[in-house]
Each structure stands twice: as C-alpha cells, then as structure tokens.
Scaffold this active site. Structure first.
Site, short mmCIF file in Angstrom:
data_model
loop_
_atom_site.label_atom_id
_atom_site.label_comp_id
_atom_site.label_asym_id
_atom_site.label_seq_id
_atom_site.Cartn_x
_atom_site.Cartn_y
_atom_site.Cartn_z
N ASP A 27 1.28 -1.08 -0.14
CA ASP A 27 0.12 0.19 -0.16
C ASP A 27 0.98 1.36 0.08
OD1 ASP A 27 -2.24 1.64 0.03
OD2 ASP A 27 -2.27 1.94 2.25
N ASP A 62 -3.91 1.98 -5.77
CA ASP A 62 -1.94 2.80 -5.08
C ASP A 62 -1.96 1.23 -3.94
OD1 ASP A 62 -3.89 3.21 -3.12
OD2 ASP A 62 -2.50 3.92 -1.89
N GLU A 63 -3.08 -0.23 -4.31
CA GLU A 63 -2.34 -1.21 -3.79
C GLU A 63 -2.72 -1.72 -3.85
OE1 GLU A 63 -5.49 -1.50 0.08
OE2 GLU A 63 -6.60 0.51 -0.67
MG MG Z 1 -2.43 3.96 0.19
#
Ligand code: MG
Length: 452
Positions: A68, A161-162
């Site tokens: 993450d 974003d993860e």
């Molecule tokens: Mg994040």
C-alpha cells in the site's frame, strides 16, 4: 514475542548473548542478510547499522503480501514539488469538498481523509491545499503496478495504490525469498518512483492487509501463522475487512466488540446468528482465509447515481445530470485502471419502480464521452416525458484499462472524441483540472460544442 510487531522486534538484555539470540536479520536498507547486532533493546543490521531490519521466525516461508502506498496523492505532489516536503499538505477540495488524502505532517494536526475541508482547514490552518490530479496519480499508480507485475503475475489490485501479491514460487526467478524481493521492491519504488510504500507479509490476504497498516509509513510488518490468533484476540472487530459500521453496531448490540470474543464462539453459533457472514467471521477471527490472490478483477461494476429533491421529467435536465455521472464513473474507471463493455442506465419512478436499460459496446470503454452517449441513447428511449426520482449510470463486464477504447475504424469521429478526451486528461494532469475545464470548454472540446 517475535510476533506481529512491526518487525525489528525487541529482545531484552544486551551484549553477545543477545546478539546470538537475535539471529540473522534482513536489512531493508542495505538488503543484506547479516547477523543482528543489539543496540540497547533494538535490533540493528551489523553490516550498515540500520535499525530497519526484519526478523521473524516465518520470514522465509511467507509469500502473500499486501502493498500500500503511503498517503499516495500527497506523496506524488511532494515528489513533484520539493518546496512541499516539510509542509502539511492536503489533497482535496474537489467536487465533494472533502479531504481525499493528507500527508503525515497534516495528520499530526488530526486531519484525516474523508473529513470535510472546512474542518481540515480549522485543524491545520497552515496546510497547503491542492486539488486532486487524478490523471497524474493514475500514471504513477500504473507504473508501480507494472513493477509489481515484474515481481509476480499474481497481482490483485484493490485500488490505484494498493494490491495483493502472491509471491509463491518466485524464489528461483528472483534468486531471493519473497521477503527479500519485497524489501528490494519497496526500496526501488522509493529510489525510482519517488514515493514510499508499506508492506504486509503474511500467510493470507486477510492478515497481509492488516499487517501493511501496522507500521505506516515506510513499514514492513509480518504476521505469521503461529501468532495470528493471539495477535487478533486483542483487536477490535472493526479491523476485519468487510465488517461495516452497521454490522459492527449489530455485533456490539450483541455484546461482541473484540475479535477475541469471536474466537471463543462456536462457528455454528456464529452462523446461526449471522448467516454466511457469521461463518466468515469464525474463520477470519482465527486468522484463516483461503481466498486466493486473483489477477482477475473482483470489481463487477462501477456506477454512480443520484436521487433528486423533487422528481424530474425534463429530458435536458436529466441529460445534464447524466453527463456529470458519466464523468464520475469514467474518473473512477481511469483511477482503477479498468474499462467496461456494458453500459447500464438506471431510472427510478416516483412510485419506486426501477427501470434499467443496458447496451453492450464493441470494445470496453473508460471514456466519459462514450459512457455518456450510450446512456443518453438509452435515456431517449426510456424517458418519454415520464417523471423520475433517481437517475444512475454504470459500467460492467470489466476488464483491464489497457484494452479500453481502441481506435474506432467504423466511426472515425468517435476516435477523434476519444483522442480529445485523452488530450484533456493529459492536460489536466499537467495544469490541473480547473484550468482545462475553463480553457478547453471555450477552445472547442467537441463534447461541449455539441451541447450548445
Ligand atoms: Mg495507500
């Protein structure tokens, strides 16, 4: 316990005996494995002296990771403007007027994502506020995802974003254990992309997701199978992914607030009380989760809808709202790097009857223009002067965004419009959303011209 602590665990005592008991560590800075050195109560890498070391009995046998990015939007903006490095930074103030991301400096003042902007400004008056630049974040997110796919083909993105990664069987390819590959990956993202990530390593997705959150930012945490039950026992039920606020309240009303309480209950009792979710709780409470990391998309559709204060029958007004909703859906598709083949229009009549109309496209799309035009056609056929209390639009049959909107040979005008939208996206990513909205509307975005 060498346990679920953000690794770099602590061992009491000092001196040679403590060094020996500490064993070897994997250093996240110099990426070497070296015998540990003890400095007071903390472990250090004997090669480079860094305290950022990994030490865990299951370190070399675990292969499911959750990665993450840390305060992603804010980190990208700080990367691009070094003057922001030491300042509190809030990304937000867009259409919804809420914080979308804030940096860790702003978090010290109590600012959180999803907080109304006015409250964030109150808490942190000297914060720099920047409007989100989705196109830019999508580009950086895509770059990071490609790098993840170089580690393993089994990458399951959860958002821009993860992602979950399954590194089982990658040792021979990388000449490194999953933990080593992940440490190298985190360092390379910092050095080459310019943002930081946090890593969670565990026997399954459930525990990996929890682990990545334990030591943010720049974290690397391990939760092993052996310590899962004792670690979870102390945690609140809200930590379990998928247990929303409403369900939490229901459980709390039944006297259940900690995962430890769930561990003491029989699975059949939980199932009797809460159905399928009860069974799931019974497994997760013990750290058991057999869902595989799947490179296939789990999201089934992306949609947006709105309920009116008073019913609307005016088709022009419905169209205007539909355009805004299509743009929202498109932004979310682009952000998640998704595209869909089927567009569905949803209408609700004053007597709460739901009407849906769908159309499949030749190719998956993520463009606002295509989604809107398809929805507009469906609306024409369905509306006919009727009144509605809700309108919505969604896209399903999702695939990877890279396969979206190939050049249209049959309809060259459609190809032109697609290119125009991409140009707007590119400009927005350079100069910000507002500038382009004002600029291009006048300069002749074909979508707008057609509207006048
Ligand atoms: Mg994040």
């Amino acid at each position: 316990m060498s346990g679920a602590v953000p690794v770099g665990g602590r061992i009491a005592g000092g001196g040679a005996e403590a060094d020996r008991r500490a064993g070897t560590v994997l250093c996240r800075d110099c990426l070497t494995r070296a015998p540990a050195a003890m400095r007071g109560t903390s472990l250090r890498c004997r090669a480079c002296g860094s305290p950022r070391v990994l030490s865990h009995p299951e370190l070399d046998s675990l292969s499911i990771a959750h990665i993450d990015c840390d305060a992603f939007y804010a980190s990208v903006e700080k990367r691009d403007n070094p003057e922001l490095t030491d300042r509190p930074l809030i990304i937000g103030g867009g259409t919804r007027g809420v914080v979308s991301t804030c940096c860790y400096i702003a978090r010290i003042s109590g600012v959180r994502s999803a907080m109304p902007m006015f409250k964030a400004r109150e808490l942190c008056p000297d914060a720099v506020v920047i409007k989100p630049d989705m196109a830019k974040y999508v580009r950086v997110g895509r770059d990071i995802r490609e790098r993840m796919r170089a580690l393993t083909p089994l990458v399951e993105p959860l958002s821009i974003d993860e992602a979950f990664l399954d590194l089982t069987g990658t040792e021979r390819l990388h000449h490194a254990t999953p933990a080593e590959s992940l440490a190298r990956f985190a360092r390379s993202i910092e050095e080459e992309v310019g943002v930081t990530v946090s890593v969670g390593l565990a026997p399954n997705k459930f525990l990996a997701k929890i682990a990545s959150d334990l030591d943010k930012p720049r974290g690397f945490s391990v939760i092993g199978a052996a310590e899962a039950v004792s670690f979870l026992a102390e945690q609140k039920i809200g930590l379990i992914w998928g247990v929303g606020k409403v369900f939490q309240q229901k459980l709390a009303a039944d006297g259940l607030t900690t995962i430890g309480q769930l561990q003491k209950m029989e699975a059949v009792d939980l199932a009797r009380r809460y159905g399928a979710m009860g069974l799931r709780l019974a497994s997760l409470a013990h750290g058991r989760d057999d869902r595989p990391v799947s490179a296939h998309r789990e999201t089934k559709s992306v949609s947006s809808e709105t309920t009116f204060d008073t019913d609307i029958s005016d088709v022009a007004r419905l169209r205007a709202i539909l355009r805004r909703l299509a743009e929202e859906v498109s932004t979310r598709l682009k952000a998640a790097d998704l595209a869909g083949r089927t567009v569905t229009l949803k209408l609700k009549t004053p007597d709460f009857r739901i009407i849906t109309r769908s159309r499949s496209l030749a190719d998956p799309t993520q463009l606002a223009d295509r989604i809107f035009r398809t929805g507009e056609d469906l609306l024409k056929a369905a509306a006919e002067g009727k009144r509605f209390r809700l309108i919505g639009i969604g896209v399903s049959e999702l695939t990877d965004g890279t396969r979206a909107d190939p050049d249209d040979l049959v309809d060259p005008v459609a190809g032109q419009r697609a290119r125009a939208e991409r140009a707007v996206d590119a400009l927005r990513s350079k100069f910000g959303k507002q500038a382009v909205e004002l600029g291009l509307t006048k300069a002749g975005d074909p979508r707008r011209q057609r509207d006048r």
